[in-house]
Design an enzyme around this catalytic site. Structure first.
Site, mmCIF file in Angstrom:
data_model
loop_
_atom_site.group_PDB
_atom_site.id
_atom_site.type_symbol
_atom_site.label_atom_id
_atom_site.label_comp_id
_atom_site.label_asym_id
_atom_site.label_seq_id
_atom_site.Cartn_x
_atom_site.Cartn_y
_atom_site.Cartn_z
ATOM 1 N N SER A 181 36.652 -15.458 3.447
ATOM 2 C CA SER A 181 35.397 -14.775 3.719
ATOM 3 C C SER A 181 34.493 -14.650 2.503
ATOM 4 O O SER A 181 33.869 -15.610 2.088
ATOM 5 C CB SER A 181 35.700 -13.422 4.349
ATOM 6 O OG SER A 181 34.612 -12.990 5.117
ATOM 7 N N ASP A 210 28.352 -25.894 -3.820
ATOM 8 C CA ASP A 210 27.189 -26.622 -3.307
ATOM 9 C C ASP A 210 26.110 -26.802 -4.365
ATOM 10 O O ASP A 210 25.424 -27.819 -4.404
ATOM 11 C CB ASP A 210 26.603 -25.892 -2.091
ATOM 12 C CG ASP A 210 27.381 -26.157 -0.811
ATOM 13 O OD1 ASP A 210 28.409 -26.865 -0.884
ATOM 14 O OD2 ASP A 210 26.966 -25.672 0.259
ATOM 15 N N LYS A 258 37.556 -18.252 7.056
ATOM 16 C CA LYS A 258 36.918 -17.203 7.873
ATOM 17 C C LYS A 258 35.415 -17.227 7.608
ATOM 18 O O LYS A 258 34.942 -16.718 6.598
ATOM 19 C CB LYS A 258 37.489 -15.829 7.565
ATOM 20 C CG LYS A 258 36.851 -14.755 8.438
ATOM 21 C CD LYS A 258 37.370 -13.376 8.112
ATOM 22 C CE LYS A 258 36.636 -12.343 8.936
ATOM 23 N NZ LYS A 258 35.195 -12.262 8.600
#
Length: 446
Positions: free
Chosen positions: A301, A312, A326
């Site tokens: 999470s 990224d 999650k």
């Protein structure tokens, strides 16, 4: 619609982290909606009939309040493993825990196949010291079966007065017999950030994302930079292994600490107007110093938000094993004096627009730990994709697969992932994924 003032919970943890929000749903009137409402009211009448039959005919006089609570719990738990009802007491406890201090054993848990599954034991807590491991399934509490209890009820039974003992029975994959642990309850003070010098590298471990996390991270960065010296500092290792998640705003703040610009994460609900994007503000707290993030099957999470954002943007190299997967956001909706409900209201997406729900974050450099003989074949987590009733991946269940090895050696000398991270930062070893430079940096629009 979720209002702007909402605070969101992205933790995988039951009752360990949470926040509040107000939710309003716009009303749309149409013939189809009226027909649907008519069917719904018929079903509610059915519920009323069953409720009255139980009240009048059950062999013992039932508690009306418990019947209603159980019905609500059943409705919410049927949606996904992370939606549930919080009684007034559990709601209060949750708010205390979000601040980083609560009473108990020191384990982060979820529900799997009717049993309580340990996501991870919290460092330096009674459960951690007793030898409870991530992936253990708790079958009995003081000799009483967990099967049939809700997650909230099981957690409530594990809590108690400081200094009192509880015996938990666990089923561990690969173990021939059930294991029993007698654990003395204690006040669990969650110091969510710990740090230390690794000679010329700063090591920062984030155990969960509570209200103290960003402040702890900033203190760690400042302290390590000063003690090691800016000219001597080779970089930072940010250890998110077995971090089960927590508060969304803290995940954003931690990501922002290493980014100068660009999107950190977006959340998307059922309706397009509920989409929210969170962007970095100017200012990299470590001033461009190289960063390696450690991840494993117990990282979930909020941990995945940080790892996904830094990966990224090519700000950090992710090293370890695939994360828990999650990718959903839970909103805590207060019900006045009646507690609250924890409801899955959105999915979150990394800056490149990727949902990691039931998939996880793939590391740039995969490194497995050498397992001791007694743990071989027992240190894997199935992750979100292995939870019954989980929210499916957007591109279909056939493309799911999350979780991985979740073992971290207690002695840093045996920690293969940490060793490689340190060697890469010092230039002792080289890898094409570190540092993430050149054209790779253009993978996400800024």
């Amino acid at each position: 619609m979720i209002r702007k003032a909402s605070l969101l919970l992205v933790g995988v943890v039951m009752g360990a982290t949470a926040v509040t929000t107000l939710s309003q749903v716009p009303v749309r009137v149409s013939g189809v909606a009226n027909a649907a409402a008519s069917d719904t009211y018929r079903q509610l009448n059915l519920f009323g009939d069953v409720f009255e039959r139980v009240r009048s005919d059950y062999v013992e006089t039932p508690d009306d309040a418990k019947l209603i609570e159980s019905a609500i719990n059943g409705m919410l738990s049927s949606l996904d493993p992370h939606s549930s009802y919080l009684s007034p007491k559990n709601f209060r406890d949750m708010q205390v825990q979000t601040r980083g201090e609560f009473g108990g054993l020191g384990i982060e848990v979820t529900m799997e196949d009717g049993l309580v599954k340990v996501v991870t034991p919290i460092d330096d807590t009674p459960a951690f010291k007793a030898g409870v491991l991530a992936g253990d399934l708790i079958t009995h509490l003081d000799g009483e079966q967990v099967q049939g209890l809700t997650l909230n009820e099981a957690v409530e039974r594990m809590r108690g007065a400081v200094g009192t003992e509880i015996e938990i029975t666990v089923r561990r994959e690969g173990a021939d017999e059930a294991l029993k642990f007698s654990i003395k309850r204690d006040v669990i003070r969650i110091k969510s950030v710990r740090f230390r010098e690794e000679d010329d590298v700063g090591y920062i471990r984030v155990t969960q994302f509570n209200e103290q996390t960003f402040d702890g991270l900033r203190d760690g960065i400042e302290s390590l930079t000063k003690s090691i010296g800016e000219t001597r500092l080779k970089g930072f290792v940010i250890d998110l292994r077995n971090n089960p998640g927590g508060l969304l705003d803290q995940a954003i703040a931690v990501s922002d600490a290493f980014l100068d610009r660009g999107e950190i994460v977006s959340t998307r609900g059922r309706n397009s107007e509920e989409t929210q994007r969170y962007n970095a503000r100017s200012g990299d707290l470590v001033k461009g110093v190289p960063v390696i993030v450690l991840l494993n099957g117990g990282s979930a999470s909020a941990s995945e938000i940080v790892a996904g954002a830094l990966q990224d943007h090519r700000r950090a190299t992710i090293l370890g094993t695939r994360s828990f997967g999650k990718g959903s956001v839970q909103t805590i909706i207060p019900l006045g004096a009646n507690g609250a409900i924890r409801l899955t209201t959105a999915r979150y997406y990394t800056p490149s627009g990727t949902s990691i729900q039931a998939k996880g974050i793939e590391p740039d450099i995969e490194v497995l730990q050498e397992l001791p003989d007694e743990l071989k074949g027992k240190a894997e987590t199935k992750g979100e994709a292995g939870l019954r009733g989980h929210l499916q991946a957007e591109d279909g269940e056939e493309n799911e697969g999350s979780g991985s090895q979740a073992y971290v050696p207690t002695d840093p000398k045996d920690d293969a992932q940490l060793k490689l991270a340190l060697d890469l930062l010092r230039g002792i070893q080289v890898h094409s994924a570190f540092p993430p430079t050149g054209e790779q940096k253009a993978s996400v629009p800024n």
